[in-house]
Design a protein around this motif. Structure first.
Motif, PDB file in Angstrom:
ATOM      1  N   ASN A  70      17.902  17.185   7.149  1.00  0.00           N
ATOM      2  CA  ASN A  70      18.922  17.760   8.277  1.00  0.00           C
ATOM      3  C   ASN A  70      19.462  18.987   8.225  1.00  0.00           C
ATOM      4  O   ASN A  70      20.021  19.586   7.090  1.00  0.00           O
ATOM      5  N   ALA A  71      19.013  19.872   9.251  1.00  0.00           N
ATOM      6  CA  ALA A  71      19.406  21.285   8.904  1.00  0.00           C
ATOM      7  C   ALA A  71      20.055  21.951  10.135  1.00  0.00           C
ATOM      8  O   ALA A  71      20.061  21.208  11.356  1.00  0.00           O
ATOM      9  N   GLY A  72      21.137  22.803   9.965  1.00  0.00           N
ATOM     10  CA  GLY A  72      21.899  23.179  11.095  1.00  0.00           C
ATOM     11  C   GLY A  72      22.715  24.460  10.685  1.00  0.00           C
ATOM     12  O   GLY A  72      22.538  25.080   9.643  1.00  0.00           O
ATOM     13  N   THR A  73      23.655  24.739  11.615  1.00  0.00           N
ATOM     14  CA  THR A  73      24.627  26.107  11.262  1.00  0.00           C
ATOM     15  C   THR A  73      25.988  25.503  11.408  1.00  0.00           C
ATOM     16  O   THR A  73      26.326  24.708  12.335  1.00  0.00           O
ATOM     17  N   VAL A  74      26.747  26.216  10.456  1.00  0.00           N
ATOM     18  CA  VAL A  74      28.266  26.070  10.553  1.00  0.00           C
ATOM     19  C   VAL A  74      28.749  27.347  10.533  1.00  0.00           C
ATOM     20  O   VAL A  74      28.495  28.216   9.878  1.00  0.00           O
ATOM     21  N   LEU A  75      29.841  27.266  11.419  1.00  0.00           N
ATOM     22  CA  LEU A  75      30.811  28.485  11.536  1.00  0.00           C
ATOM     23  C   LEU A  75      32.082  28.331  10.516  1.00  0.00           C
ATOM     24  O   LEU A  75      32.864  27.809  10.904  1.00  0.00           O
ATOM     25  N   PHE A  76      31.816  29.435   9.851  1.00  0.00           N
ATOM     26  CA  PHE A  76      33.045  29.696   8.704  1.00  0.00           C
ATOM     27  C   PHE A  76      33.937  30.750   9.331  1.00  0.00           C
ATOM     28  O   PHE A  76      33.568  31.794   9.028  1.00  0.00           O
ATOM     29  N   GLY A  77      35.070  30.383   9.856  1.00  0.00           N
ATOM     30  CA  GLY A  77      35.658  31.367  10.566  1.00  0.00           C
ATOM     31  C   GLY A  77      35.072  32.349  11.400  1.00  0.00           C
ATOM     32  O   GLY A  77      35.436  33.588  11.485  1.00  0.00           O
ATOM     33  N   GLY A  78      34.120  31.981  12.171  1.00  0.00           N
ATOM     34  CA  GLY A  78      33.458  32.603  13.090  1.00  0.00           C
ATOM     35  C   GLY A  78      31.911  33.442  12.386  1.00  0.00           C
ATOM     36  O   GLY A  78      31.220  33.872  13.069  1.00  0.00           O
ATOM     37  N   THR A  79      31.644  33.150  11.169  1.00  0.00           N
ATOM     38  CA  THR A  79      30.667  33.470  10.396  1.00  0.00           C
ATOM     39  C   THR A  79      29.862  32.304  10.338  1.00  0.00           C
ATOM     40  O   THR A  79      29.950  31.499   9.798  1.00  0.00           O
ATOM     41  N   ALA A  80      28.483  32.468  10.962  1.00  0.00           N
ATOM     42  CA  ALA A  80      27.419  31.682  10.858  1.00  0.00           C
ATOM     43  C   ALA A  80      26.700  31.426   9.759  1.00  0.00           C
ATOM     44  O   ALA A  80      26.531  32.395   8.726  1.00  0.00           O
ATOM     45  N   ALA A  81      26.588  30.103   9.048  1.00  0.00           N
ATOM     46  CA  ALA A  81      25.849  30.121   7.831  1.00  0.00           C
ATOM     47  C   ALA A  81      24.875  28.907   7.829  1.00  0.00           C
ATOM     48  O   ALA A  81      25.381  27.792   8.401  1.00  0.00           O
ATOM     49  N   PRO A  82      23.706  28.920   7.456  1.00  0.00           N
ATOM     50  CA  PRO A  82      22.600  27.556   7.425  1.00  0.00           C
ATOM     51  C   PRO A  82      23.360  26.617   6.241  1.00  0.00           C
ATOM     52  O   PRO A  82      23.910  26.982   5.439  1.00  0.00           O
ATOM     53  N   LEU A  83      23.072  25.427   6.740  1.00  0.00           N
ATOM     54  CA  LEU A  83      23.312  24.537   5.723  1.00  0.00           C
ATOM     55  C   LEU A  83      22.416  23.156   6.240  1.00  0.00           C
ATOM     56  O   LEU A  83      22.054  22.964   7.203  1.00  0.00           O
ATOM     57  N   ALA A  84      21.995  22.512   5.095  1.00  0.00           N
ATOM     58  CA  ALA A  84      21.092  21.430   5.097  1.00  0.00           C
ATOM     59  C   ALA A  84      21.694  20.253   4.153  1.00  0.00           C
ATOM     60  O   ALA A  84      22.148  20.560   3.181  1.00  0.00           O
ATOM     61  N   VAL A  85      21.015  19.074   4.594  1.00  0.00           N
ATOM     62  CA  VAL A  85      21.554  17.750   4.020  1.00  0.00           C
ATOM     63  C   VAL A  85      20.428  17.108   4.099  1.00  0.00           C
ATOM     64  O   VAL A  85      19.779  16.843   5.117  1.00  0.00           O
ATOM     65  N   SER A  86      20.125  16.197   3.013  1.00  0.00           N
ATOM     66  CA  SER A  86      19.104  15.118   3.096  1.00  0.00           C
ATOM     67  C   SER A  86      19.583  13.804   2.623  1.00  0.00           C
ATOM     68  O   SER A  86      20.485  13.686   1.780  1.00  0.00           O
TER      69      SER A  86
ATOM     70  N   ALA B 217      22.012  13.933  17.350  1.00  0.00           N
ATOM     71  CA  ALA B 217      23.361  14.878  17.504  1.00  0.00           C
ATOM     72  C   ALA B 217      24.368  14.437  16.784  1.00  0.00           C
ATOM     73  O   ALA B 217      25.149  15.257  16.047  1.00  0.00           O
ATOM     74  N   ALA B 218      24.618  13.195  16.668  1.00  0.00           N
ATOM     75  CA  ALA B 218      25.882  12.637  15.838  1.00  0.00           C
ATOM     76  C   ALA B 218      25.595  12.868  14.256  1.00  0.00           C
ATOM     77  O   ALA B 218      26.588  13.214  13.785  1.00  0.00           O
ATOM     78  N   ILE B 219      24.393  13.178  13.826  1.00  0.00           N
ATOM     79  CA  ILE B 219      24.261  13.285  12.392  1.00  0.00           C
ATOM     80  C   ILE B 219      24.022  14.641  11.934  1.00  0.00           C
ATOM     81  O   ILE B 219      23.667  15.086  10.981  1.00  0.00           O
ATOM     82  N   ARG B 220      24.107  15.582  12.943  1.00  0.00           N
ATOM     83  CA  ARG B 220      23.808  16.955  12.901  1.00  0.00           C
ATOM     84  C   ARG B 220      24.561  17.607  11.778  1.00  0.00           C
ATOM     85  O   ARG B 220      25.723  17.277  11.710  1.00  0.00           O
ATOM     86  N   VAL B 221      24.224  18.679  11.161  1.00  0.00           N
ATOM     87  CA  VAL B 221      25.062  19.363  10.172  1.00  0.00           C
ATOM     88  C   VAL B 221      25.926  20.170  10.810  1.00  0.00           C
ATOM     89  O   VAL B 221      26.922  20.621  10.448  1.00  0.00           O
ATOM     90  N   GLY B 222      25.657  20.679  12.044  1.00  0.00           N
ATOM     91  CA  GLY B 222      26.306  21.808  12.737  1.00  0.00           C
ATOM     92  C   GLY B 222      27.646  21.419  13.025  1.00  0.00           C
ATOM     93  O   GLY B 222      27.958  20.294  13.310  1.00  0.00           O
TER      94      GLY B 222
END
Length: 862
Positions: free
Chosen positions: A566-582, A618-623
């Motif tokens: 499971n890979a997606g994008t997280v916004l940390f205070g407006g800064t985008a960073a990739p994140l992945a979980v398995s 969509a429910a399990i997404r990382v974003g």
């Protein structure tokens, strides 16, 4: 359309029906007389027809089944008398439909959430990816019914069936030319045309299937088309904590919905025991939706006056306008190939398949406002249909008063500086490769079976969300340029006139303006809404079937290994960073089914099973989007676990001597880790960065609740009264009543347990049909009703309910010859109004109507 016109139309239809009967009964009487002469020597009168044939085939399949099933089969001309599969399944016990603007889209078996019903095509499991991947529920409106030969609803599971089915697995069985029993060339199809009462748009359908078979080879190709031009009347409203309206939303949709399908099958009987096959299906659902909507802002900050529960009078309100020329597309490519080697001593079957599903949404929503309006509203006659009177607002030194009354909403007075575009763009693509291998060996009264299954599915896309707005004033775009003098098609009371805007021309010019300005709406998709996932399932099972005279026992164990990257994008205070979980899960799913023939007419069944339902993509997404100021996170929840269930089923089936069945079924499901939406503490270090501990932030997402129960009882009867004399032998009934109950517990943000109702759970589901089929004439009146149900679960349990609704349909068939049949389908004759409400029916949040539907045509089978 006014009442007089509607009455005249109904009268014409009634006259047409009587004319058909007048023509049909002489032939029917002549055939009946011939049959009576034949019966005088003691032989049995055989009444033939499509309903009777389907009833007999379905009853025979149900009786022979090892588990608890319900069956719908195609009629004698090779198709179901329904626009899509969901409508065909809705005739079965315990099956309710979920509608989208009046059209059946999903099914809910036994009142459970639609995600608890899974789908297989020719035994190969499929997974739904609806708009944005928000549900795993399979979209039944995307697959035309003509492609299929039989629908089997497995309500109890055996080990050879995927465990991802808490309440049911629906096996869609495609047409097999070698199993059809016909030799040589044959052609089957239909053509129909009709109209929608609301808006007087066209409705048309057509299908064609060509097949050729000999003793060894079977070939079939075909296609289908269904289209409706529809108007949807719509009212929506929002309310404050006291139930007083804060806005009145007056909407009208003009739709063109289209279903297209192509399919082909090639089969070779290499020997008496071995069959080879290749199948391919393409389906397309296209929905073009033109929206005209006006939201009267009763709680506008600048408004002055009174705002009451049933009526109000306000000056200086604004009207928010929303226009859209949207497009929804769902495409499916489904292919499979395999072999089936079957002998009395044993056999083996293998099948591999590829499925590609693509779902896209393009909603270029244009929003503006009309200001300086005064309004009187009245909800006292019926809160579903608020009536409004509009006036000019006169502002004299900050003191507001009423000016001239407005007979129409002034659609040419929209504020150009306030006109914006809200681009809503969504797309999900799922590519899946699957395969299964099954083998069995017969050892006297014992049959041993085992098999393997594997699937690899890649899912990429984004869920629906608003990622920004585009001011349109600088582009020179003016919404007032698209006003027309064409009045709305509506059956709802308004109190004020409204004309359509030309939304197609508006969207065409909008896209040109955006291209000139170098603006791409796709750039406004929220980065946190994207996800890139790969799931893998590896399964194996072992099963034994023991036959001891009237007793059959089927028991076994299924093992499934589930893995998801499971890979997606997280916004940390407006800064985008990739994140992945398995994640990965290994589970065992035992099941047992006992079938006992207590007599020639009575079959008893008892079943027990363990099942699973996995979270939506969509429910399990990382974003996710993080606010350190508010200490909140909004997005997916990659730590969701599947829902697990233990279940029990029991049925008593009585088979009538000549045809039909009467049955009573009871079931109970104990569910763990029920999925619901809420706000809870994150409880992990997944979102911790730069020394910031975010484990105590509130995450607004989907969560696993506690345990729940779902239970119910089904009553079913299907038979034709062929014991009656003469023409009365054509009468028959098909009816079922399902009584349901259940709830689950979950924790709120404070950590306290609360009790919730299951989404989609109606406590009563009723289907009733009376049919008459005799000597070429076939008539059926079908009635469906379901009680209110919870549609969505909000952040802390506040939900939107759907009011109960009913539908009445009439179908008529008359066989001119054994190969040509005329038909008439009259649908939604109750002209049902579909209502959603917040809390109680006194606060309706959505009210919708689409009107009656009429379709006439011919079917052929050579």
């Amino acid at each position: 359309m006014n009442t007089t016109t509607t009455s005249m139309r109904v009268a014409c239809l009634a006259g047409a029906a009587l004319s058909v009967l007048a023509c049909a009964f002489p032939a029917a009487a002549q055939n009946a007389a011939a049959e009576q002469d034949a019966a005088e020597d003691g032989s049995v009168i055989v009444v033939t027809g499509s309903i009777r044939g389907s009833l007999e085939n379905a009853t025979e399949t149900k009786r022979a089944a090892l588990n608890v099933v319900d069956v719908a089969t195609a009629d004698s001309v090779g198709r179901f008398p329904d626009e899509n599969i969901a409508a065909a399944l809705a005739r079965l016990p315990g099956v309710a439909v979920q509608l989208d603007q009046g059209q059946a889209r999903y099914i809910q078996v036994r009142g459970a959430p639609n995600r608890w019903t899974s789908v297989a095509i020719d035994g190969l499991p499929q997974t739904g990816t609806d708009e944005g991947g928000g549900e795993r529920a399979y979209r039944f409106d995307a697959v035309p019914a003509v492609l299929l030969q039989q629908l089997v609803v497995n309500k109890s599971l055996t080990p050879d069936i995927t465990a991802e089915a808490i309440t049911a697995l629906v096996d869609l069985q495609t047409y097999s030319p070698l199993d059809d029993g016909k030799l040589g060339f044959s052609v089957t199809g239909d053509a129909g045309y009709g109209f929608m009462d609301l808006g007087e748009g066209q409705q048309r359908s057509g299908s064609l299937r060509l097949s050729w078979t000999n003793d060894r080879i079977g070939i079939a190709v075909g296609g289908s088309h269904y289209l409706r031009d529809q108007v949807t009347d719509n009212r929506e409203a929002g309310y404050d904590a006291n139930g007083i309206p804060i806005d009145i939303d007056i909407r009208n949709y003009e739709l063109r919905r289209e279903n297209n399908g192509l399919f082909g099958a090639f089969e070779v009987r290499a020997s008496d025991d071995l069959k080879l096959f290749v199948n391919g299906i393409y389906t397309e659902f296209v929905d073009r939706e033109e929206r005209n909507a006006y939201e009267i802002e009763l709680a506008d900050s600048g408004a002055r006056g009174t705002r009451g529960l049933l009526s109000g009078s306000l000056d200086n309100v604004s009207i928010t306008t929303n226009y859209n020329d949207g497009l929804y597309v769902n495409e499916n490519i489904i292919t499979s190939a395999g072999f089936d080697y079957d002998t009395p001593e044993g056999g083996v079957k293998g099948i591999v398949g590829y499925t590609r599903t693509e779902n896209t949404t393009d909603l270029p929503l244009i929003q503006s406002s009309i200001r300086g309006i005064s309004v009187d509203y009245d909800r006292s006659a019926d809160p579903r249909f608020p009536v409004v009177d509009l006036f000019r607002t006169i502002n004299t030194g900050g003191v507001f008063s009423r000016g001239e009354p407005l007979g129409e909403i002034p659609i040419t007075e929209q504020s150009v500086p306030r006109t914006i575009l809200i681009p809503i763009v969504q797309g999900v693509v799922s590519d899946a490769w699957s395969g299964r291998l099954d083998a069995w060996k017969q050892l006297d009264d014992l049959k041993i079976s085992a098999g393997l299954y594997a699937t690899k599915r890649d899912i990429t896309g984004n869920n629906i969300g608003i990622g920004g707005i585009v001011p349109l004033a600088a582009t020179g775009f003016n919404p007032n340029d698209y006003a027309t003098d064409r009045a709305w098609n509506t059956q709802f009371p308004l109190g004020v006139g409204i004309n359509y805007l030309d939304t197609r021309a508006m969207n065409r010019d909008l896209q040109s303006a955006l291209a000139t300005a170098g603006i791409d709406p796709a750039n406004f998709v929220l980065p946190t809404s994207f996800y890139d996932q790969q799931e893998r399932i590896y399964a194996g099972y072992a099963m034994a079937q023991w036959d001891a005279g009237p007793l059959q026992l089927v028991a076994g164990l299924r093992a499934e290994q589930y893995e998801i990257d499971n890979a997606g994008t997280v916004l940390f205070g407006g800064t985008a960073a990739p994140l992945a979980v398995s994640q990965d899960f290994f589970d065992l799913f035992p099941s047992v089914n006992i079938r006992y023939e207590a007599s020639d007419n009575i079959v008893l069944r008892l079943g027990g099973q363990r099942g699973v339902s996995r979270p939506a993509y969509a429910a399990i997404r990382v974003g996710a989007s993080i606010s350190d100021t508010a200490a909140t996170i909004g997005g997916g929840n990659p730590f969701l676990t599947p829902e697990y269930t233990w279940g029990a089923d029991a049925t008593i089936e009585y088979y009538f001597a000549s045809n039909g069945i009467a049955s009573i079924s009871g079931f109970h499901r104990w569910v763990e880790d029920v999925l619901y939406q809420s706000q809870q503490l994150v409880g992990s270090d997944l979102y911790d960065t730069d020394g910031i501990d975010r484990s105590n932030y509130l995450l607004g997402s989907t969560f696993n609740g506690e345990q729940g129960t779902l239970y119910g009882v089904e009553f079913n009867v299907e038979t034709q009264f062929d014991f009656l004399p003469g023409a009365l032998a054509g009468l028959g009934v098909q009816g079922n009543l399902t009584l349901l109950g259940g709830d689950f517990e979950a924790r709120n943000a404070a950590g306290d347990l609360e009790t919730f109702g299951f989404q989609g759970l109606s406590d009563t589901v009723l289907n009733a049909s009376v049919f008459y089929e005799y000597a070429g004439l076939s008539l059926r009146v079908a009635y469906q009703k379901r009680s209110e149900f919870l549609d969505t679960i909000g952040g802390l349990g506040a939900g939107e309910f759907r009011d109960g609704f009913e539908n009445l349909d009439v179908t008529a068939r008359y066989a001119l010859t054994p190969n040509i049949t005329l038909f008439a389908d009259l649908a939604n004759l109750t002209d049902e109004t579909y209502v959603a409400f917040e809390g109680t029916p006194a606060t309706p949040s959505e009210v919708e109507r689409i009107g009656e539907r009429y379709l006439f045509g011919v079917r052929f089978n050579f």
